[in-house]
Motif scaffolding. Sequence first.
Motif, PDB file in Angstrom:
ATOM      1  N   MET A   1      28.472  44.119  16.733  1.00  0.00           N
ATOM      2  CA  MET A   1      28.942  43.049  17.621  1.00  0.00           C
ATOM      3  C   MET A   1      28.193  41.781  17.249  1.00  0.00           C
ATOM      4  SD  MET A   1      30.791  42.549  20.414  1.00  0.00           S
ATOM      5  CE  MET A   1      31.055  41.085  21.347  1.00  0.00           C
ATOM      6  N   ASN A   2      28.934  40.723  17.047  1.00  0.00           N
ATOM      7  CA  ASN A   2      28.345  39.425  16.728  1.00  0.00           C
ATOM      8  C   ASN A   2      28.732  38.449  17.836  1.00  0.00           C
ATOM      9  OD1 ASN A   2      27.248  37.170  15.491  1.00  0.00           O
ATOM     10  ND2 ASN A   2      28.968  36.878  14.120  1.00  0.00           N
ATOM     11  N   ILE A   3      27.772  38.094  18.665  1.00  0.00           N
ATOM     12  CA  ILE A   3      28.015  37.174  19.779  1.00  0.00           C
ATOM     13  C   ILE A   3      27.596  35.770  19.351  1.00  0.00           C
ATOM     14  CG2 ILE A   3      27.403  36.618  22.175  1.00  0.00           C
ATOM     15  CD1 ILE A   3      26.964  39.617  22.629  1.00  0.00           C
ATOM     16  N   ASP A   4      28.383  34.789  19.731  1.00  0.00           N
ATOM     17  CA  ASP A   4      28.099  33.394  19.400  1.00  0.00           C
ATOM     18  C   ASP A   4      26.670  33.038  19.825  1.00  0.00           C
ATOM     19  OD1 ASP A   4      29.148  30.610  18.674  1.00  0.00           O
ATOM     20  OD2 ASP A   4      28.382  30.330  20.721  1.00  0.00           O
ATOM     21  N   PRO A 104      34.080  37.811  30.900  1.00  0.00           N
ATOM     22  CA  PRO A 104      34.733  39.122  30.842  1.00  0.00           C
ATOM     23  C   PRO A 104      35.400  39.440  29.496  1.00  0.00           C
ATOM     24  CG  PRO A 104      35.764  37.720  32.520  1.00  0.00           C
ATOM     25  CD  PRO A 104      34.598  36.974  31.966  1.00  0.00           C
ATOM     26  N   LYS A 105      35.840  38.410  28.780  1.00  0.00           N
ATOM     27  CA  LYS A 105      36.461  38.641  27.462  1.00  0.00           C
ATOM     28  C   LYS A 105      35.447  39.271  26.502  1.00  0.00           C
ATOM     29  CE  LYS A 105      38.963  36.329  23.780  1.00  0.00           C
ATOM     30  NZ  LYS A 105      39.057  35.124  23.021  1.00  0.00           N
ATOM     31  N   LEU A 106      34.205  38.873  26.642  1.00  0.00           N
ATOM     32  CA  LEU A 106      33.123  39.425  25.820  1.00  0.00           C
ATOM     33  C   LEU A 106      32.967  40.925  26.069  1.00  0.00           C
ATOM     34  CD1 LEU A 106      30.911  38.661  23.807  1.00  0.00           C
ATOM     35  CD2 LEU A 106      29.439  38.133  25.744  1.00  0.00           C
ATOM     36  N   SER A 107      33.128  41.320  27.310  1.00  0.00           N
ATOM     37  CA  SER A 107      33.047  42.744  27.664  1.00  0.00           C
ATOM     38  C   SER A 107      34.135  43.552  26.961  1.00  0.00           C
ATOM     39  CB  SER A 107      33.161  42.909  29.182  1.00  0.00           C
ATOM     40  OG  SER A 107      33.018  44.258  29.532  1.00  0.00           O
ATOM     41  N   LEU A 108      35.340  43.001  26.903  1.00  0.00           N
ATOM     42  CA  LEU A 108      36.439  43.676  26.211  1.00  0.00           C
ATOM     43  C   LEU A 108      36.158  43.789  24.712  1.00  0.00           C
ATOM     44  CD1 LEU A 108      39.553  42.121  27.986  1.00  0.00           C
ATOM     45  CD2 LEU A 108      38.750  44.476  28.161  1.00  0.00           C
ATOM     46  N   GLU A 109      35.601  42.725  24.124  1.00  0.00           N
ATOM     47  CA  GLU A 109      35.256  42.760  22.703  1.00  0.00           C
ATOM     48  C   GLU A 109      34.188  43.818  22.428  1.00  0.00           C
ATOM     49  OE1 GLU A 109      34.126  38.775  21.559  1.00  0.00           O
ATOM     50  OE2 GLU A 109      36.067  37.958  22.173  1.00  0.00           O
ATOM     51  N   MET A 110      33.219  43.930  23.346  1.00  0.00           N
ATOM     52  CA  MET A 110      32.167  44.946  23.190  1.00  0.00           C
ATOM     53  C   MET A 110      32.757  46.345  23.278  1.00  0.00           C
ATOM     54  SD  MET A 110      28.770  43.554  25.058  1.00  0.00           S
ATOM     55  CE  MET A 110      27.744  44.676  24.131  1.00  0.00           C
ATOM     56  N   ASN A 111      33.690  46.548  24.189  1.00  0.00           N
ATOM     57  CA  ASN A 111      34.337  47.868  24.312  1.00  0.00           C
ATOM     58  C   ASN A 111      35.048  48.242  23.017  1.00  0.00           C
ATOM     59  OD1 ASN A 111      33.490  48.393  26.916  1.00  0.00           O
ATOM     60  ND2 ASN A 111      35.297  47.501  27.855  1.00  0.00           N
ATOM     61  N   THR A 112      35.694  47.265  22.388  1.00  0.00           N
ATOM     62  CA  THR A 112      36.360  47.513  21.108  1.00  0.00           C
ATOM     63  C   THR A 112      35.341  47.926  20.049  1.00  0.00           C
ATOM     64  OG1 THR A 112      38.104  45.932  21.652  1.00  0.00           O
ATOM     65  CG2 THR A 112      37.845  46.492  19.331  1.00  0.00           C
TER      66      THR A 112
END
Length: 198
Positions: A1-4, A104-112
């Motif tokens: 996971m790469n977070i801004d 919340p969009k970040l949470s979905l990306e993490m789940n992926t």
Amino acid sequence: MNIDKDLLYSFGAENKIYKKKESVFKEGDHVVYFFQIAKGKVKLNNYSEEGKEFIHNILGKNQSFGDALLFLNQYYPMNAICLEESEIIRITKDNFMEMIRKNPKLSLEMNTCFSQEIFYKLKMMQSMASENPIQRLKGVLDYLKSYHDGDCTHCFPIEFTRQQIANLVGLRVETVIRALKKMEKEGSIAFKERKILY
């Protein structure tokens, strides 16, 4: 996971420099931070009671580690050790959770990302159960390549030493070298300047 990075900094993240061979955390430490590599390489490993090393993964720039453990009240089940001088962005668990709640969009990306990681780890475990060293190697190479964008032949460089690969698959280094030579003859890998291309 790469977070801004700017998002991480806006929630109180800080950069920390680690020396080569320095531990970011040790097996048994309490989970306190989310970590993302800005520069350098980190290996996740364990040691058996006999001192034999098992490497779970080696991560580089823009990759994170320990993320899934932030959602559990557990301790780290492995070590994180810098393979070279590394700059790591870290954010406290509380600030990380606040960032997730507000994005919340970040949470979905993490789940992926977690789902993809579980999928490839299950595939790798299937390969690791094989007595065939080539099958084991293909499993781990597929897993490593899963972090790479694109589907190409012989374009993904394996950044590990033969010994590190042996520690990843639980084989002796001599067995790994023989199996890699067979894989080269079969055409499933190539060598360029001592690097494995998969």
